[in-house]
Design a protein around this motif. Structure first.
Motif, short mmCIF file in Angstrom:
data_model
loop_
_atom_site.label_atom_id
_atom_site.label_comp_id
_atom_site.label_asym_id
_atom_site.label_seq_id
_atom_site.Cartn_x
_atom_site.Cartn_y
_atom_site.Cartn_z
N PHE A 104 0.93 -1.59 -0.07
CA PHE A 104 0.13 -0.15 -0.16
C PHE A 104 0.30 1.54 -0.03
CE2 PHE A 104 -2.14 3.31 2.43
CZ PHE A 104 -3.06 3.53 1.73
N ALA A 105 1.95 1.01 0.48
CA ALA A 105 2.34 2.17 0.80
C ALA A 105 3.88 2.89 -0.43
CB ALA A 105 4.28 2.17 2.13
N THR A 106 4.06 1.77 -0.26
CA THR A 106 4.84 1.98 -2.10
C THR A 106 4.17 2.38 -3.46
OG1 THR A 106 5.97 -0.92 -1.68
CG2 THR A 106 5.58 0.90 -3.82
N SER A 107 2.44 1.32 -3.41
CA SER A 107 1.27 2.40 -4.55
C SER A 107 1.33 3.75 -4.13
CB SER A 107 -0.52 1.27 -3.80
OG SER A 107 -0.65 2.17 -4.80
N ILE A 108 0.69 4.61 -2.87
CA ILE A 108 0.45 5.57 -2.38
C ILE A 108 2.23 6.61 -3.60
CG2 ILE A 108 0.15 7.96 -0.62
CD1 ILE A 108 -1.45 5.72 -1.82
N ALA A 109 3.25 5.98 -2.24
CA ALA A 109 4.49 6.73 -2.95
C ALA A 109 4.12 7.21 -4.33
CB ALA A 109 5.69 6.05 -2.27
N ALA A 110 4.96 5.89 -5.11
CA ALA A 110 4.39 6.20 -6.93
C ALA A 110 2.94 7.36 -7.91
CB ALA A 110 4.02 4.37 -7.36
N ILE A 111 1.71 6.71 -6.62
CA ILE A 111 1.27 7.85 -6.67
C ILE A 111 1.63 9.91 -6.82
CG2 ILE A 111 -0.85 9.34 -6.74
CD1 ILE A 111 -2.01 5.81 -6.02
N ILE A 112 2.66 9.93 -5.90
CA ILE A 112 2.83 11.17 -5.05
C ILE A 112 4.39 11.45 -6.06
CG2 ILE A 112 4.08 12.69 -3.41
CD1 ILE A 112 2.15 10.67 -1.53
N LEU A 113 4.60 10.88 -6.52
CA LEU A 113 6.55 10.99 -6.82
C LEU A 113 6.32 10.90 -8.49
CD1 LEU A 113 8.94 8.14 -4.67
CD2 LEU A 113 8.62 11.19 -4.78
N ALA A 114 5.65 10.04 -8.69
CA ALA A 114 5.14 9.87 -10.32
C ALA A 114 5.08 11.51 -10.82
CB ALA A 114 4.34 9.19 -11.36
N PRO A 115 4.32 12.34 -10.96
CA PRO A 115 4.36 13.76 -11.86
C PRO A 115 5.35 14.80 -10.89
CG PRO A 115 2.79 13.75 -9.80
CD PRO A 115 2.91 12.24 -9.73
N ILE B 5 -1.29 7.86 -14.34
CA ILE B 5 -2.28 6.63 -15.01
C ILE B 5 -1.67 5.54 -14.40
CG2 ILE B 5 -3.61 5.39 -16.24
CD1 ILE B 5 -4.81 8.15 -17.03
N PRO B 6 -0.61 4.65 -14.86
CA PRO B 6 0.04 2.95 -14.67
C PRO B 6 0.06 3.62 -12.82
CG PRO B 6 1.10 3.98 -15.80
CD PRO B 6 -0.19 5.26 -15.52
N ALA B 7 0.63 4.55 -12.24
CA ALA B 7 0.57 4.58 -11.14
C ALA B 7 -0.41 4.06 -9.85
CB ALA B 7 0.95 5.56 -10.19
N LEU B 8 -1.63 5.09 -11.05
CA LEU B 8 -3.22 4.87 -9.85
C LEU B 8 -3.59 3.21 -10.09
CD1 LEU B 8 -4.77 8.25 -11.10
CD2 LEU B 8 -4.31 7.78 -8.78
N CYS B 9 -3.13 3.13 -11.09
CA CYS B 9 -3.83 1.15 -11.35
C CYS B 9 -3.19 0.84 -10.14
CB CYS B 9 -3.48 1.17 -12.35
SG CYS B 9 -4.58 1.67 -14.04
N THR B 10 -1.98 0.79 -9.59
CA THR B 10 -1.41 0.43 -8.68
C THR B 10 -2.75 0.18 -7.41
OG1 THR B 10 0.02 1.41 -7.33
CG2 THR B 10 0.81 0.50 -9.41
#
Length: 320
Positions: free
Chosen positions: A133-144, A151-156
Protein backbone atom coordinates in the motif's frame (compact mmCIF):
# COMPACT_ATOMS: atom_id res chain seq x y z
CA UNK A 1 5.26 -2.62 20.86
CA UNK A 2 1.83 -2.66 22.49
CA UNK A 3 -1.15 -4.77 21.41
CA UNK A 4 -4.43 -3.99 23.16
CA UNK A 5 -8.10 -5.02 23.05
CA UNK A 6 -11.21 -4.39 25.14
CA UNK A 7 -12.03 -2.03 27.98
CA UNK A 8 -11.73 1.72 27.90
CA UNK A 9 -9.65 4.72 28.89
CA UNK A 10 -9.33 5.32 32.66
CA UNK A 11 -9.97 8.84 33.95
CA UNK A 12 -6.40 9.03 35.29
CA UNK A 13 -4.96 8.27 31.84
CA UNK A 14 -7.24 10.85 30.21
CA UNK A 15 -6.15 13.46 32.78
CA UNK A 16 -2.51 12.67 31.98
CA UNK A 17 -3.18 13.18 28.25
CA UNK A 18 -5.04 16.44 28.90
CA UNK A 19 -2.22 17.60 31.19
CA UNK A 20 0.27 16.97 28.36
CA UNK A 21 -2.00 18.94 25.98
CA UNK A 22 -2.23 21.88 28.41
CA UNK A 23 1.53 21.85 28.96
CA UNK A 24 2.21 21.80 25.21
CA UNK A 25 -0.37 24.55 24.66
CA UNK A 26 1.30 26.69 27.34
CA UNK A 27 4.74 26.27 25.77
CA UNK A 28 3.37 26.97 22.27
CA UNK A 29 1.60 30.16 23.38
CA UNK A 30 4.66 31.27 25.31
CA UNK A 31 6.86 30.77 22.24
CA UNK A 32 4.32 32.44 19.92
CA UNK A 33 3.85 35.48 22.17
CA UNK A 34 7.52 35.60 23.22
CA UNK A 35 6.76 34.88 26.84
CA UNK A 36 3.75 37.17 27.27
CA UNK A 37 1.03 34.57 26.56
CA UNK A 38 -1.35 32.99 29.02
CA UNK A 39 -0.03 29.96 30.90
CA UNK A 40 -2.04 27.61 33.11
CA UNK A 41 -1.04 27.18 36.77
CA UNK A 42 -0.29 23.49 36.19
CA UNK A 43 1.87 24.24 33.16
CA UNK A 44 3.77 26.99 35.01
CA UNK A 45 4.28 24.72 38.02
CA UNK A 46 5.51 21.89 35.78
CA UNK A 47 7.93 24.21 34.00
CA UNK A 48 9.25 25.46 37.35
CA UNK A 49 9.81 21.87 38.51
CA UNK A 50 11.64 21.06 35.28
CA UNK A 51 14.05 23.91 35.94
CA UNK A 52 15.13 22.18 39.17
CA UNK A 53 16.68 18.72 39.03
CA UNK A 54 14.58 16.01 40.66
CA UNK A 55 14.08 12.46 39.43
CA UNK A 56 14.96 13.65 35.92
CA UNK A 57 18.29 15.43 35.57
CA UNK A 58 19.02 17.89 32.75
CA UNK A 59 21.28 15.28 31.13
CA UNK A 60 18.42 12.76 31.18
CA UNK A 61 15.92 15.34 29.89
CA UNK A 62 18.08 16.01 26.85
CA UNK A 63 18.11 12.30 25.94
CA UNK A 64 14.38 11.98 26.71
CA UNK A 65 13.58 14.85 24.30
CA UNK A 66 15.66 13.14 21.59
CA UNK A 67 13.96 9.79 22.25
CA UNK A 68 10.51 11.38 22.02
CA UNK A 69 11.39 13.07 18.73
CA UNK A 70 12.70 9.83 17.23
CA UNK A 71 9.75 7.85 18.60
CA UNK A 72 7.17 10.22 17.14
CA UNK A 73 8.86 10.47 13.72
CA UNK A 74 9.35 6.74 13.06
CA UNK A 75 6.94 4.27 11.41
CA UNK A 76 9.36 1.40 10.73
CA UNK A 77 11.96 -0.08 13.07
CA UNK A 78 14.96 -1.82 11.52
CA UNK A 79 15.72 -3.35 14.92
CA UNK A 80 12.34 -5.10 15.27
CA UNK A 81 11.55 -5.31 11.55
CA UNK A 82 8.01 -4.03 12.20
CA UNK A 83 5.77 -1.19 11.07
CA UNK A 84 4.16 0.66 13.95
CA UNK A 85 2.79 3.98 15.18
CA UNK A 86 3.91 6.08 18.17
CA UNK A 87 2.16 4.88 21.34
CA UNK A 88 -0.18 7.60 22.61
CA UNK A 89 1.20 7.38 26.17
CA UNK A 90 4.88 7.43 25.13
CA UNK A 91 5.30 11.08 26.19
CA UNK A 92 4.38 10.11 29.75
CA UNK A 93 6.07 6.68 29.85
CA UNK A 94 9.47 7.38 28.28
CA UNK A 95 10.64 9.67 31.13
CA UNK A 96 9.51 7.03 33.68
CA UNK A 97 11.53 4.32 31.94
CA UNK A 98 14.61 6.56 31.89
CA UNK A 99 14.25 7.12 35.65
CA UNK A 100 13.96 3.35 36.19
CA UNK A 101 17.05 2.71 34.04
CA UNK A 102 18.99 5.29 36.03
CA UNK A 103 17.95 3.75 39.36
CA UNK A 104 18.89 0.26 38.17
CA UNK A 105 22.34 1.34 37.02
CA UNK A 106 22.16 1.41 33.22
CA UNK A 107 20.76 4.88 32.58
CA UNK A 108 22.09 7.93 30.78
CA UNK A 109 24.68 8.82 33.44
CA UNK A 110 26.39 5.45 32.98
CA UNK A 111 27.44 6.44 29.45
CA UNK A 112 26.17 3.31 27.72
CA UNK A 113 23.96 5.22 25.28
CA UNK A 114 20.60 4.06 26.72
CA UNK A 115 17.63 5.05 24.53
CA UNK A 116 13.98 4.02 24.64
CA UNK A 117 10.81 4.23 22.53
CA UNK A 118 7.21 2.98 22.70
CA UNK A 119 5.17 1.90 19.70
CA UNK A 120 1.58 0.86 19.04
CA UNK A 121 1.32 -2.20 16.79
CA UNK A 122 -0.61 -1.54 13.59
CA UNK A 123 -3.84 -3.53 13.08
CA UNK A 124 -2.41 -5.36 10.07
CA UNK A 125 0.41 -7.37 11.56
CA UNK A 126 4.03 -6.85 10.69
CA UNK A 127 3.38 -4.70 7.66
CA UNK A 128 4.01 -6.85 4.56
CA UNK A 129 0.72 -5.81 2.96
CA UNK A 130 1.13 -2.29 4.26
CA UNK A 131 4.42 -2.08 2.35
CA UNK A 132 2.47 -2.76 -0.89
CA UNK A 133 0.00 0.00 0.00
CA UNK A 134 2.78 2.44 0.98
CA UNK A 135 4.68 1.72 -2.26
CA UNK A 136 1.52 2.39 -4.31
CA UNK A 137 0.87 5.72 -2.55
CA UNK A 138 4.53 6.71 -2.94
CA UNK A 139 4.39 5.89 -6.66
CA UNK A 140 1.28 8.07 -7.12
CA UNK A 141 2.89 11.00 -5.30
CA UNK A 142 6.31 10.71 -6.94
CA UNK A 143 5.11 10.04 -10.52
CA UNK A 144 4.28 13.68 -11.43
CA UNK A 145 7.34 14.93 -9.52
CA UNK A 146 9.63 12.65 -11.54
CA UNK A 147 7.85 13.33 -14.83
CA UNK A 148 6.30 9.86 -15.07
CA UNK A 149 2.68 9.08 -16.14
CA UNK A 150 0.27 9.04 -13.19
CA UNK A 151 -2.32 6.58 -14.62
CA UNK A 152 -0.13 3.44 -14.33
CA UNK A 153 0.63 4.41 -10.75
CA UNK A 154 -3.10 4.90 -10.04
CA UNK A 155 -3.77 1.41 -11.42
CA UNK A 156 -1.70 -0.06 -8.58
CA UNK A 157 -4.08 1.38 -5.98
CA UNK A 158 -6.91 -1.22 -6.38
CA UNK A 159 -4.30 -3.99 -6.02
CA UNK A 160 -2.94 -2.31 -2.89
CA UNK A 161 -6.48 -2.04 -1.45
CA UNK A 162 -7.04 -5.74 -2.19
CA UNK A 163 -3.98 -6.77 -0.19
CA UNK A 164 -4.47 -4.07 2.44
CA UNK A 165 -8.20 -3.22 2.87
CA UNK A 166 -7.45 -0.97 5.86
CA UNK A 167 -5.70 1.31 3.36
CA UNK A 168 -9.10 2.31 1.95
CA UNK A 169 -10.17 3.52 5.39
CA UNK A 170 -6.79 5.18 5.93
CA UNK A 171 -7.00 6.99 2.58
CA UNK A 172 -10.55 8.12 3.38
CA UNK A 173 -9.46 9.42 6.78
CA UNK A 174 -6.53 11.32 5.26
CA UNK A 175 -8.65 12.88 2.50
CA UNK A 176 -11.55 13.55 4.86
CA UNK A 177 -9.19 14.90 7.50
CA UNK A 178 -7.56 17.18 4.93
CA UNK A 179 -10.96 18.52 3.91
CA UNK A 180 -11.96 18.95 7.55
CA UNK A 181 -8.76 20.83 8.32
CA UNK A 182 -9.29 23.03 5.25
CA UNK A 183 -12.84 23.88 6.39
CA UNK A 184 -12.40 23.89 10.16
CA UNK A 185 -8.66 24.36 10.58
CA UNK A 186 -8.73 27.92 11.89
CA UNK A 187 -11.70 27.38 14.27
CA UNK A 188 -10.06 24.16 15.52
CA UNK A 189 -6.74 25.88 16.14
CA UNK A 190 -8.51 28.75 17.89
CA UNK A 191 -10.37 26.23 20.09
CA UNK A 192 -7.18 24.37 20.98
CA UNK A 193 -5.33 27.60 21.74
CA UNK A 194 -7.93 29.74 23.52
CA UNK A 195 -10.61 27.36 24.84
CA UNK A 196 -8.69 24.61 26.70
CA UNK A 197 -11.54 24.25 29.21
CA UNK A 198 -13.95 23.41 26.38
CA UNK A 199 -11.52 20.86 24.89
CA UNK A 200 -11.06 19.19 28.30
CA UNK A 201 -14.81 19.13 29.02
CA UNK A 202 -15.68 17.64 25.62
CA UNK A 203 -12.91 15.03 25.98
CA UNK A 204 -14.17 13.99 29.42
CA UNK A 205 -17.78 13.88 28.20
CA UNK A 206 -16.83 11.57 25.30
CA UNK A 207 -14.71 9.40 27.59
CA UNK A 208 -17.49 9.14 30.19
CA UNK A 209 -19.96 8.09 27.49
CA UNK A 210 -20.30 4.47 26.45
CA UNK A 211 -20.83 4.86 22.73
CA UNK A 212 -19.32 1.58 21.49
CA UNK A 213 -21.91 -1.13 22.22
CA UNK A 214 -21.71 -0.71 26.01
CA UNK A 215 -18.07 -1.88 25.91
CA UNK A 216 -17.14 0.02 29.06
CA UNK A 217 -20.12 -1.25 31.02
CA UNK A 218 -19.40 -4.87 30.06
CA UNK A 219 -15.73 -4.46 30.92
CA UNK A 220 -16.41 -2.91 34.33
CA UNK A 221 -19.11 -5.47 35.19
CA UNK A 222 -16.66 -8.31 34.40
CA UNK A 223 -14.15 -6.78 36.79
CA UNK A 224 -16.70 -6.14 39.55
CA UNK A 225 -18.09 -9.68 39.32
CA UNK A 226 -15.11 -11.81 40.26
CA UNK A 227 -12.48 -9.79 38.34
CA UNK A 228 -13.10 -11.82 35.18
CA UNK A 229 -10.71 -11.58 32.24
CA UNK A 230 -12.03 -8.96 29.83
CA UNK A 231 -9.57 -8.28 27.01
CA UNK A 232 -5.88 -8.44 26.22
CA UNK A 233 -2.79 -6.42 27.08
CA UNK A 234 0.43 -7.44 25.41
CA UNK A 235 3.79 -5.70 25.46
CA UNK A 236 6.65 -6.89 23.27
CA UNK A 237 10.00 -5.36 24.20
CA UNK A 238 13.09 -5.61 22.01
CA UNK A 239 16.37 -4.71 23.71
CA UNK A 240 19.64 -4.40 21.81
CA UNK A 241 23.11 -3.99 23.28
CA UNK A 242 25.15 -0.89 22.45
CA UNK A 243 27.42 -3.02 20.24
CA UNK A 244 24.46 -4.53 18.41
CA UNK A 245 25.77 -8.06 19.06
CA UNK A 246 23.03 -9.12 21.48
CA UNK A 247 19.28 -8.74 21.07
CA UNK A 248 16.74 -9.83 23.69
CA UNK A 249 13.01 -10.08 23.01
CA UNK A 250 10.68 -10.08 26.02
CA UNK A 251 6.92 -10.51 25.88
CA UNK A 252 4.43 -9.80 28.69
CA UNK A 253 0.80 -10.78 28.20
CA UNK A 254 -2.33 -10.47 30.34
CA UNK A 255 -5.94 -11.34 29.55
CA UNK A 256 -7.18 -8.05 30.95
CA UNK A 257 -7.88 -4.89 28.97
CA UNK A 258 -5.11 -2.26 29.22
CA UNK A 259 -7.39 0.50 30.46
CA UNK A 260 -9.40 -0.82 33.41
CA UNK A 261 -8.32 -4.41 34.00
CA UNK A 262 -4.55 -4.42 33.63
CA UNK A 263 -4.21 -0.97 35.20
CA UNK A 264 -6.09 -2.21 38.28
CA UNK A 265 -4.10 -5.45 38.32
CA UNK A 266 -0.76 -3.61 38.22
CA UNK A 267 -1.81 -1.10 40.87
CA UNK A 268 -2.90 -3.83 43.29
CA UNK A 269 0.19 -5.95 42.55
CA UNK A 270 2.54 -3.04 43.27
CA UNK A 271 0.61 -2.14 46.44
CA UNK A 272 0.74 -5.77 47.62
CA UNK A 273 4.48 -5.88 46.86
CA UNK A 274 5.08 -2.77 48.99
CA UNK A 275 3.08 -4.27 51.87
CA UNK A 276 4.95 -7.57 51.57
CA UNK A 277 8.30 -5.79 51.77
CA UNK A 278 7.06 -3.84 54.79
CA UNK A 279 5.87 -7.09 56.43
CA UNK A 280 9.39 -8.49 55.99
CA UNK A 281 10.85 -5.38 57.62
CA UNK A 282 12.55 -4.16 54.43
CA UNK A 283 13.03 -0.39 54.29
CA UNK A 284 11.77 1.55 51.31
CA UNK A 285 13.94 3.74 49.07
CA UNK A 286 11.67 6.78 48.94
CA UNK A 287 9.71 8.06 45.95
CA UNK A 288 10.58 6.07 42.85
CA UNK A 289 9.14 4.13 39.92
CA UNK A 290 7.43 0.78 40.56
CA UNK A 291 10.16 -1.35 38.96
CA UNK A 292 12.97 0.49 40.73
CA UNK A 293 11.20 0.43 44.11
CA UNK A 294 10.15 -3.24 44.10
CA UNK A 295 12.89 -4.65 41.89
CA UNK A 296 12.39 -6.16 38.41
CA UNK A 297 12.65 -9.82 39.45
CA UNK A 298 10.32 -9.49 42.45
CA UNK A 299 7.76 -7.47 40.50
CA UNK A 300 7.86 -9.96 37.61
CA UNK A 301 7.34 -12.85 40.04
CA UNK A 302 4.36 -11.11 41.67
CA UNK A 303 2.76 -10.33 38.30
CA UNK A 304 3.17 -13.99 37.31
CA UNK A 305 1.17 -14.88 40.42
CA UNK A 306 -1.57 -12.66 38.97
CA UNK A 307 -1.52 -14.79 35.77
CA UNK A 308 0.68 -12.51 33.64
CA UNK A 309 2.71 -14.53 31.14
CA UNK A 310 6.35 -13.66 30.40
CA UNK A 311 8.57 -15.08 27.64
CA UNK A 312 12.16 -14.18 26.78
CA UNK A 313 14.37 -14.97 23.79
CA UNK A 314 18.04 -13.99 23.56
CA UNK A 315 19.92 -13.79 20.24
CA UNK A 316 23.69 -13.38 20.13
CA UNK A 317 25.33 -12.36 16.86
CA UNK A 318 29.10 -11.93 17.34
CA UNK A 319 30.73 -9.16 15.30
CA UNK A 320 32.70 -10.35 12.31
Amino acid sequence: HFKMAGGGLPVGTLNTILDMYLHFRGKALKAFTRGTGEQSEKSAEKEQLQDSEGLITKEMQSVIDEDLLNNNMTVYSSMTGKWSLPFFMANANIPIVHVTAERLGYGVSQGHGFTYGERQSMPFGDGGNFAIFATSIAAIILAPIMGRPVIPALCTLPIAFFFFPFGLILTGLILGGGLLVACLGIPLLVSLAFFPGLICSVSKFINNSDLLRNMKEKSIMNLLNGFKENGISKCEATVQSASGDTTVEVSMKSKYDPGFGFTSLCSVTVAASVLERRRKGEAGTGFSTAVAAIGPEELKSNLEKANCKFTMDCKICPSS
